[in-house]
Design a protein around this motif. Structure first.
Motif, short mmCIF file in Angstrom:
data_model
loop_
_atom_site.label_atom_id
_atom_site.label_comp_id
_atom_site.label_asym_id
_atom_site.label_seq_id
_atom_site.Cartn_x
_atom_site.Cartn_y
_atom_site.Cartn_z
N ASP A 57 0.82 -1.22 0.00
CA ASP A 57 0.00 0.00 0.00
C ASP A 57 0.85 1.26 0.00
O ASP A 57 0.51 2.25 -0.63
CB ASP A 57 -0.93 0.01 1.21
N GLN A 58 1.96 1.22 0.70
CA GLN A 58 2.81 2.40 0.84
C GLN A 58 3.68 2.66 -0.39
O GLN A 58 3.91 3.80 -0.76
CB GLN A 58 3.69 2.25 2.08
N TYR A 59 4.20 1.60 -1.02
CA TYR A 59 5.24 1.79 -2.03
C TYR A 59 4.94 1.24 -3.42
O TYR A 59 5.80 1.34 -4.29
CB TYR A 59 6.55 1.14 -1.54
N TRP A 60 3.77 0.68 -3.67
CA TRP A 60 3.56 -0.05 -4.92
C TRP A 60 3.83 0.78 -6.17
O TRP A 60 4.22 0.24 -7.20
CB TRP A 60 2.18 -0.69 -4.96
N GLU A 61 3.66 2.09 -6.14
CA GLU A 61 3.91 2.93 -7.31
C GLU A 61 5.38 3.32 -7.45
O GLU A 61 5.76 3.88 -8.47
CB GLU A 61 3.07 4.20 -7.25
N GLN A 62 6.19 3.05 -6.44
CA GLN A 62 7.56 3.55 -6.43
C GLN A 62 8.62 2.47 -6.54
O GLN A 62 9.79 2.80 -6.66
CB GLN A 62 7.81 4.35 -5.15
N ILE A 63 8.28 1.21 -6.49
CA ILE A 63 9.32 0.19 -6.39
C ILE A 63 10.24 0.19 -7.61
O ILE A 63 9.81 0.52 -8.71
CB ILE A 63 8.75 -1.21 -6.15
N PRO A 64 11.49 -0.14 -7.42
CA PRO A 64 12.10 -0.46 -6.14
C PRO A 64 12.30 0.79 -5.29
O PRO A 64 12.51 1.89 -5.80
CB PRO A 64 13.45 -1.06 -6.53
N VAL A 65 12.23 0.58 -3.99
CA VAL A 65 12.46 1.65 -3.03
C VAL A 65 13.64 1.24 -2.16
O VAL A 65 13.73 0.09 -1.75
CB VAL A 65 11.21 1.88 -2.14
N VAL A 66 14.51 2.20 -1.88
CA VAL A 66 15.64 1.94 -1.00
C VAL A 66 15.48 2.80 0.25
O VAL A 66 15.28 4.02 0.16
CB VAL A 66 16.99 2.26 -1.68
N HIS A 73 15.29 6.63 0.95
CA HIS A 73 16.46 7.24 0.32
C HIS A 73 16.17 7.56 -1.14
O HIS A 73 16.48 8.64 -1.62
CB HIS A 73 17.67 6.31 0.45
N THR A 74 15.61 6.60 -1.85
CA THR A 74 15.33 6.79 -3.27
C THR A 74 14.32 5.76 -3.75
O THR A 74 13.96 4.85 -3.00
CB THR A 74 16.63 6.69 -4.11
N PHE A 75 13.88 5.91 -4.99
CA PHE A 75 13.01 4.92 -5.61
C PHE A 75 13.28 4.90 -7.11
O PHE A 75 13.94 5.78 -7.65
CB PHE A 75 11.52 5.18 -5.30
N TRP A 76 12.81 3.87 -7.75
CA TRP A 76 12.98 3.55 -9.17
C TRP A 76 14.42 3.25 -9.54
O TRP A 76 14.76 2.13 -9.80
CB TRP A 76 12.41 4.62 -10.10
N ARG A 77 15.28 4.24 -9.57
CA ARG A 77 16.68 4.03 -9.95
C ARG A 77 17.58 4.39 -8.77
O ARG A 77 17.38 5.43 -8.14
CB ARG A 77 17.06 4.89 -11.14
N VAL A 78 18.58 3.55 -8.53
CA VAL A 78 19.48 3.78 -7.40
C VAL A 78 20.81 4.30 -7.94
O VAL A 78 21.45 3.64 -8.75
CB VAL A 78 19.72 2.48 -6.59
N ASN A 79 21.19 5.48 -7.48
CA ASN A 79 22.47 6.07 -7.88
C ASN A 79 23.53 5.59 -6.91
O ASN A 79 23.45 5.84 -5.71
CB ASN A 79 22.36 7.60 -7.87
N GLU A 80 24.54 4.92 -7.45
CA GLU A 80 25.59 4.32 -6.63
C GLU A 80 26.31 5.35 -5.77
O GLU A 80 26.51 5.14 -4.57
CB GLU A 80 26.58 3.62 -7.58
N GLU A 81 26.70 6.46 -6.35
CA GLU A 81 27.47 7.47 -5.61
C GLU A 81 26.60 8.12 -4.52
O GLU A 81 27.06 8.37 -3.41
CB GLU A 81 28.01 8.53 -6.56
N ARG A 82 25.34 8.38 -4.84
CA ARG A 82 24.44 8.99 -3.85
C ARG A 82 24.22 8.06 -2.66
O ARG A 82 24.21 8.50 -1.50
CB ARG A 82 23.12 9.34 -4.52
N LEU A 83 24.07 6.76 -2.92
CA LEU A 83 23.90 5.80 -1.84
C LEU A 83 25.17 5.72 -0.99
O LEU A 83 25.11 5.71 0.23
CB LEU A 83 23.54 4.41 -2.39
N ARG A 84 26.30 5.70 -1.64
CA ARG A 84 27.58 5.65 -0.92
C ARG A 84 27.73 6.87 0.01
O ARG A 84 28.12 6.74 1.16
CB ARG A 84 28.73 5.61 -1.93
N LYS A 85 27.36 8.04 -0.49
CA LYS A 85 27.45 9.26 0.34
C LYS A 85 26.49 9.21 1.52
O LYS A 85 26.81 9.62 2.61
CB LYS A 85 27.16 10.50 -0.52
N ALA A 86 25.30 8.69 1.27
CA ALA A 86 24.32 8.59 2.36
C ALA A 86 24.81 7.65 3.45
O ALA A 86 24.59 7.91 4.64
CB ALA A 86 22.97 8.10 1.81
#
Length: 90
Positions: A57-66, A73-86
């Protein structure tokens, strides 16, 4: 001892990948999450929205969600550098 000089314990980090079966974007996101988490030594988990009605119910329109430490943190596409910084932030 003064609180200024006390060390605080490092907070345990956790990355959560919310996905569903058969999702190619989820597969792509998992590759990034696995790589970055392995590099920085942070554990990760995956959750399947088809097995959890609340997540669906919360995320079905956004998957994948990280999520990083339970916060989106993000949804749909995961940016490697942005995740590393987080994950480098405490």
């Amino acid at each position: 001892m003064s609180p200024i000089f006390r060390r605080t314990a490092a907070r345990a980090r956790l990355v959560t990948l919310i996905r569903k079966p058969g999702c190619h974007l989820c597969d792509d996101a998992q590759l990034v999450v696995e790589k970055v988490c392995a590099e920085v030594g942070v554990p990760w988990e995956e959750k399947d929205i088809s097995q959890d009605p609340q997540l669906h119910d919360q995320y079905w329109e956004q998957i994948p969600v990280v999520l990083v430490d339970g916060e989106q943190h993000t949804f749909w596409r995961v940016n490697e550098e942005r995740l590393r910084k987080a994950l480098a932030k405490h």
